[in-house]
Design an enzyme around this catalytic site. Structure first.
Site, PDB file in Angstrom:
ATOM      1  N   ASP A  92     -29.591   1.653 -13.519  1.00  0.00           N
ATOM      2  CA  ASP A  92     -31.046   1.503 -13.427  1.00  0.00           C
ATOM      3  C   ASP A  92     -31.670   2.313 -14.573  1.00  0.00           C
ATOM      4  O   ASP A  92     -30.969   2.982 -15.319  1.00  0.00           O
ATOM      5  CB  ASP A  92     -31.554   1.942 -12.055  1.00  0.00           C
ATOM      6  CG  ASP A  92     -31.289   3.415 -11.770  1.00  0.00           C
ATOM      7  OD1 ASP A  92     -30.753   4.124 -12.645  1.00  0.00           O
ATOM      8  OD2 ASP A  92     -31.616   3.862 -10.656  1.00  0.00           O
ATOM      9  N   ASP A 278     -28.753  -5.044  -4.712  1.00  0.00           N
ATOM     10  CA  ASP A 278     -28.086  -3.760  -4.489  1.00  0.00           C
ATOM     11  C   ASP A 278     -28.854  -3.043  -3.412  1.00  0.00           C
ATOM     12  O   ASP A 278     -30.048  -3.290  -3.242  1.00  0.00           O
ATOM     13  CB  ASP A 278     -28.119  -2.898  -5.758  1.00  0.00           C
ATOM     14  CG  ASP A 278     -29.484  -2.258  -5.961  1.00  0.00           C
ATOM     15  OD1 ASP A 278     -30.398  -2.955  -6.433  1.00  0.00           O
ATOM     16  OD2 ASP A 278     -29.659  -1.084  -5.610  1.00  0.00           O
ATOM     17  N   CYS A 316     -14.155  -8.776  11.914  1.00  0.00           N
ATOM     18  CA  CYS A 316     -14.025  -8.259  10.545  1.00  0.00           C
ATOM     19  C   CYS A 316     -12.557  -7.994  10.202  1.00  0.00           C
ATOM     20  O   CYS A 316     -11.803  -7.488  11.023  1.00  0.00           O
ATOM     21  CB  CYS A 316     -14.844  -6.978  10.414  1.00  0.00           C
ATOM     22  SG  CYS A 316     -14.769  -6.212   8.786  1.00  0.00           S
ATOM     23  N   CYS A 318     -11.624  -6.119   7.580  1.00  0.00           N
ATOM     24  CA  CYS A 318     -11.556  -4.998   6.635  1.00  0.00           C
ATOM     25  C   CYS A 318     -10.476  -4.010   7.085  1.00  0.00           C
ATOM     26  O   CYS A 318     -10.044  -4.017   8.239  1.00  0.00           O
ATOM     27  CB  CYS A 318     -12.917  -4.317   6.494  1.00  0.00           C
ATOM     28  SG  CYS A 318     -13.259  -3.023   7.691  1.00  0.00           S
ATOM     29  N   CYS A 321     -11.376  -2.064  10.331  1.00  0.00           N
ATOM     30  CA  CYS A 321     -11.345  -2.835  11.579  1.00  0.00           C
ATOM     31  C   CYS A 321      -9.926  -3.257  11.953  1.00  0.00           C
ATOM     32  O   CYS A 321      -9.624  -3.456  13.126  1.00  0.00           O
ATOM     33  CB  CYS A 321     -12.270  -4.044  11.472  1.00  0.00           C
ATOM     34  SG  CYS A 321     -14.016  -3.555  11.400  1.00  0.00           S
ATOM     35  N   HIS A 347     -16.292  -0.012   6.131  1.00  0.00           N
ATOM     36  CA  HIS A 347     -16.577  -1.208   6.934  1.00  0.00           C
ATOM     37  C   HIS A 347     -17.910  -1.842   6.539  1.00  0.00           C
ATOM     38  O   HIS A 347     -17.996  -3.056   6.335  1.00  0.00           O
ATOM     39  CB  HIS A 347     -16.582  -0.916   8.439  1.00  0.00           C
ATOM     40  CG  HIS A 347     -17.259  -2.025   9.185  1.00  0.00           C
ATOM     41  ND1 HIS A 347     -16.646  -3.235   9.408  1.00  0.00           N
ATOM     42  CD2 HIS A 347     -18.545  -2.148   9.636  1.00  0.00           C
ATOM     43  CE1 HIS A 347     -17.515  -4.056   9.981  1.00  0.00           C
ATOM     44  NE2 HIS A 347     -18.664  -3.420  10.145  1.00  0.00           N
TER      45      HIS A 347
HETATM   46 ZN   LIG Z   1     -14.678  -3.961   9.218  1.00  0.00          ZN
END
Ligand SMILES: [Zn+2]
Length: 372
Positions: A92, A278, A316, A318, A321, A347
């Site tokens: 930025d 973002d 999920c 990920c 998880c 997560h």
């Molecule tokens: Zn997750």
């Protein structure tokens, strides 16, 4: 050459799937960009970001300028190398933090004088200086220096702020054009260099926003951002401003909405034709025990999770998880363990990146993908 932007599918109005080719990474858009404030996406290591599929992350110019300093980073051959992030980056302009974090600001047509929030030392940011700092940092995409109009702002205040932003955009672009070839990594990328985006401001006034967008488009930036949103205004107003500006931005250049938003918002804006977003929300909320899941928001500190053996989000995939339970994440928060911030942030970022993945997939059946 700086960037190329190729639309693969989708139509206007409406979302589009595109390939944003930057020196360090070909970015599939729409894309969510995790915020790496001071050279770090808080609590999440770079290899984890890579494994989650983050294609581009942000660095904050104000923070990096104050510590460790842009000249130090230039000497270490730029921000990518310093933080060991081989993929794309965006910085930025520093404007937003100067206005939100620093003390004793004095704004003139030339720029902003301010005192560091770290040690009270005195500094000045002008459009030229912001560009110099961003060239030293060497992100793939730099941003024009702007004034983020606060909310609420009356008409006079918004007009005055916009006048500054447009004058500063022109100066940013002129200075950037003169110096863009000096980025430290240019030789490693066959002479490719950084890109500069202009930022549409104008407070919550549709006509000011349109006026700003038209002027910036005439100046011809590599891409366009819509700034000054998510500053406390109601959601409907955020949406209204985005809808006002999007049709005025060139279809063949990337469009970036800065600092948004909640999961449903990033999904909606991507479907409206926003290519990049973002937000600190997924990581900031994570540090305060708030998880975004397919079942809604979860305050993982709640007692109801004390012995809950199910994963944070059953839908999920990920790494958090797949491995840990709600009970364990709750315990980590209760015990004040630093791992809580890491796992919760991992997560939440996976959740945000997954939303964009699904939006991209929904724009196009795989068989029709352009293979060129
Ligand atoms: Zn997750």
């Amino acid at each position: 050459m700086s960037l190329t932007f190729k639309i693969l599918s989708g139509s206007n109005p409406g979302g589009r799937r595109a390939r944003l080719d930057l020196p360090h990474q070909v970015v599939e858009t729409p894309v969510f960009m995790p915020v790496g404030t001071a050279g770090s996406v808080k609590a999440v290591a770079q290899d984890v970001l890579e494994s989650l599929g983050a294609q581009i992350i942000l660095g904050n110019t104000y923070h990096l300028y104050l510590r460790p300093g842009h000249e130090a980073i230039r000497r270490m051959r730029g921000l990518h190398r310093f933080i060991s992030w081989p993929r794309a980056m965006l910085t930025d302009s520093g404007g937003f933090q100067v206005f939100s974090l620093s003390q004793l600001r004095k704004v003139t047509d030339d720029g902003v004088q301010f005192r560091s929030h770290l040690d009270g030392s005195s500094h000045t940011f002008t459009p030229e200086h912001s560009i110099d700092v961003q060239i030293a940092l060497g992100a793939d995409i730099a941003m024009a220096f702007d004034e983020c109009t606060e909310y609420p702002a009356d008409r006079n205040r918004a007009e005055e702020s916009l006048r500054l932003t447009m004058a500063w955009a022109r100066r940013s672009l002129e200075h950037f054009k003169k110096h863009r070839e000096s980025v430290v990594w240019r030789d490693e990328f066959e002479g490719r260099t950084q890109s500069l985006f202009g930022i549409v401001q104008g407070g919550m006034y549709g006509d000011l926003r349109r006026q700003c967008a038209e002027r910036l488009v005439e100046m011809d930036f590599d891409g366009y951002a819509i700034g000054g949103l998510s500053v406390g205004e109601p959601r409907e107003l955020t949406l209204e401003m985005i809808a006002e500006v999007l049709p005025l931005l060139p279809k063949d250049k990337p469009r970036y909405v800065m600092g948004v938003g909640y999961p449903d918002e990033i999904d909606l804006y991507a479907r409206m034709g926003v290519d990049m977003m973002d937000c600190v929300l997924p990581t900031r909320a994570a540090r305060h025990a708030l998880l975004f899941t397919s079942e809604g928001r979860l305050n993982i500190k709640n007692k109801q999770f004390a012995e809950d053996q199910s994963p944070p989000d059953p839908a999920c995939q990920c790494p958090v998880c797949r491995r840990y339970s709600r009970a364990y994440l709750r315990h980590l928060m209760q015990a004040g363990e630093p791992l809580a911030a890491t796992l919760n942030s991992t997560h939440n970022l996976a959740y945000y990146l997954g939303i964009m993945q699904r939006v991209r997939a929904s724009f196009e059946p795989p068989a029709q993908r352009d293979q060129s």
